[in-house]
Design an enzyme around this catalytic site. Structure first.
Site, PDB file in Angstrom:
ATOM      1  N   LYS A  78       0.851  -1.199   0.000  1.00 51.76           N
ATOM      2  CA  LYS A  78       0.000   0.000   0.000  1.00 51.76           C
ATOM      3  C   LYS A  78       0.885   1.247   0.000  1.00 51.76           C
ATOM      4  CE  LYS A  78      -3.853   2.154   2.548  1.00 51.76           C
ATOM      5  NZ  LYS A  78      -4.746   2.046   3.721  1.00 51.76           N
ATOM      6  N   SER A 153      -9.621   2.192   2.919  1.00 52.98           N
ATOM      7  CA  SER A 153      -8.747   2.908   2.031  1.00 52.98           C
ATOM      8  C   SER A 153      -7.732   2.005   1.340  1.00 52.98           C
ATOM      9  CB  SER A 153      -7.994   3.987   2.819  1.00 52.98           C
ATOM     10  OG  SER A 153      -7.143   3.381   3.784  1.00 52.98           O
ATOM     11  N   SER A 177      -9.967  -0.244   7.202  1.00 55.73           N
ATOM     12  CA  SER A 177      -9.439  -0.083   5.848  1.00 55.73           C
ATOM     13  C   SER A 177      -8.783  -1.329   5.267  1.00 55.73           C
ATOM     14  CB  SER A 177      -8.427   1.078   5.815  1.00 55.73           C
ATOM     15  OG  SER A 177      -9.078   2.289   6.070  1.00 55.73           O
TER      16      SER A 177
END
Length: 488
Positions: A78, A153, A177
């Protein structure tokens, strides 16, 4: 999708160590899949294919190393985690050209274990969002239905797993997330206990809430990644110095759920929960009972205050953490400013997106003189009561189960004009971040109405990841097969 890329992390690692597949072949399979799927899915930001192939060639020359649990396995990170010599933007224009000179601890541990970093995953800007529509660069689509969101996210991490672009990804979970995109994309996502995984090298959103965790295709794969990244780090003062169990070995110790008690909080199974999600999760609970688990009702009476409490604390911490991006010390600097205050204002206005600016303003307000006691202190007190709530519930059960999200993945753009409704998507996940306990989303079926994946959330007491992963592994192996839709 090639047969190679359909393998789990555990399967591809076994083939790599046995010499039946080379590291170059594994990397090329992922890069081919990225080339095929990425134009439609848009799960990735920076790609590092050339260097990944060079590293794979060097590793193949030296031969497989069985002592490294991820030798030759391509993974995606990420974009909130620092990666040496690879651009790290946090999904924001304010860090558009930032190239770290070091790796986050979790990334360094993956490399030491033999993993090959092939790309960075798209994300909501500074991890603020539930759909990955708040990225400053692109909106990621759900591989199961390109018209729908992948969750956020860590939506890029979830989508890249679901699309077969890699064998594992790292995500971060501040309010759900990891678990939300895992549920929407039909993969396994684990949020460890706060302090179990070092946050060193992670660009902070809510420092008392953020946690790094794995996203994979199977529970065993997540256990393998967690084995590598968990552990104390003296560079992170919130990292807990306690023994890390061998999660892989622990999985083999349980073949059924006998002796296990699962708590079912009524607050997670009532109003607002879609019928198709409820049905799929209840079928999984029924299967758990058939496998020997006992279910009991538990009460989490503070759940109704979770959304308000979370967004006060998270936004307050965000306003503090993001103050460093002022155009002078870090980040984008406006070229159209005449004096200092003008430079601050224009730099932040030009480079922060609407959602980030909204959260900074709200966070600054709740921390301001005259309102700190009324909002932030009150939220901190409620947070303590919520932890008491969970601790009392765990006196009567080993795990708590409920849906990861009230609905399956919804269409792109459906909630972008209604931030409050968007925040409510986190209703079942944010409590665990406030109390610092571990949780995970396990795919348990396909919704009858939307034909989209459904995730069951399993929650455990602090540092209870072993029991949580064992139960999920048993359930995963005994649930009926269901084919996840793919439209690319």
């Amino acid at each position: 999708m090639s047969s190679l890329i359909e393998k789990s992390l555990t399967e591809i690692h076994s083939l790599l160590i046995a010499g039946e597949v080379t590291a170059v072949e594994a990397v090329k399979a992922c890069l081919d899949q990225i080339e095929k799927t990425e134009p439609k899915i848009k799960a990735l930001l920076a790609k590092d294919g050339e260097n990944a192939l060079k590293l794979a060639e060097e590793m193949d020359k030296q031969g497989p190393d069985a002592s490294k649990p991820l030798w030759g396995v391509p993974v995606v990170i990420k974009d909130v985690l620092a990666t040496k010599d690879i651009t790290t933007t946090c999904g924001s224009k304010i860090l558009e050209n930032f190239v770290p000179f070091y790796d986050a601890t979790s990334v360094a541990k993956l490399k030491e274990a033999g993993a090959i970093i092939i790309a960075k995953a798209n994300m909501d800007e500074f991890a603020m969002g539930s759909t990955t529509e708040n990225s400053a660069y692109q909106t990621t689509c759900n591989p199961c239905d390109l018209s729908r969101v992948p969750g956020g996210s860590s939506g890029g991490s979830g989508a890249t797993i679901a699309a077969g672009q890699c064998f594992a990804a790292l995500g971060t979970d501040t309010g759900g997330s990891i678990r939300l995109p895992a549920s929407f994309c039909g993969c396994v996502g684990v949020k460890p206990t706060y302090g179990r995984v070092s946050r060193y090298g992670m660009i902070a959103y809510g420092s008392s809430l953020d946690q790094i965790g794995p996203m994979t295709r199977t529970v065993e794969d997540s256990a393998r990644i967690l084995n590598v990244i968990a552990g104390h780090d003296k560079r992170d003062s919130t990292s807990v110095n306690c023994e890390v169990p061998n999660y892989i070995e622990a999985l083999a110790e349980r073949t059924d759920l006998s002796g296990l008690t699962i708590g079912l909080p009524e607050e997670y199974w009532g109003e607002g929960l879609s019928e198709e999600v409820s049905e799929a999760c209840k079928n999984a609970i029924k299967k758990a009972e058939e496998l020997g688990a006992k279910t009991v009702p538990v009460k989490l009476s503070m759940t109704e205050y979770a959304i308000a409490t979370y967004y006060i604390i998270a936004m307050a911490e965000a306003s503090s953490n993001l103050s460093r991006f002022d155009g002078i010390r870090y980040g984008h600097r406006s070229k159209d400013a005449d004096e200092l205050i003008d430079l601050y204002t224009k730099s932040r206005t030009e480079a922060f997106g609407d959602e980030v600016q909204r959260r900074i303003i709200i966070g600054t307000y709740v921390l301001s003189a005259g309102y700190y006691d009324a909002y932030y202190c009150k939220a901190a007190q409620i947070r303590r009561l919520m932890r008491n709530d969970f601790e009392k519930a765990f006196e009567s059960c080993d795990l708590i189960a409920g849906p990861a999200c009230p609905t399956t993945a919804f269409p792109v753009g459906e909630l972008t004009a209604d931030p409050l409704q968007m925040y409510l998507m986190d209703i079942f996940t944010i409590s665990l971040n406030l109390v610092g306990m571990p949780g995970m989303s396990l795919p348990v079926g396909i919704g009858k109405d939307t034909n989209m994946p459904v995730g069951l959330q399993l929650m455990a007491p602090a540092f209870g990841e072993t029991t949580m992963l064992q139960a999920a592994n048993v359930l995963e192996k005994n649930l009926p097969d269901f084919s996840k839709p793919q439209k690319f």
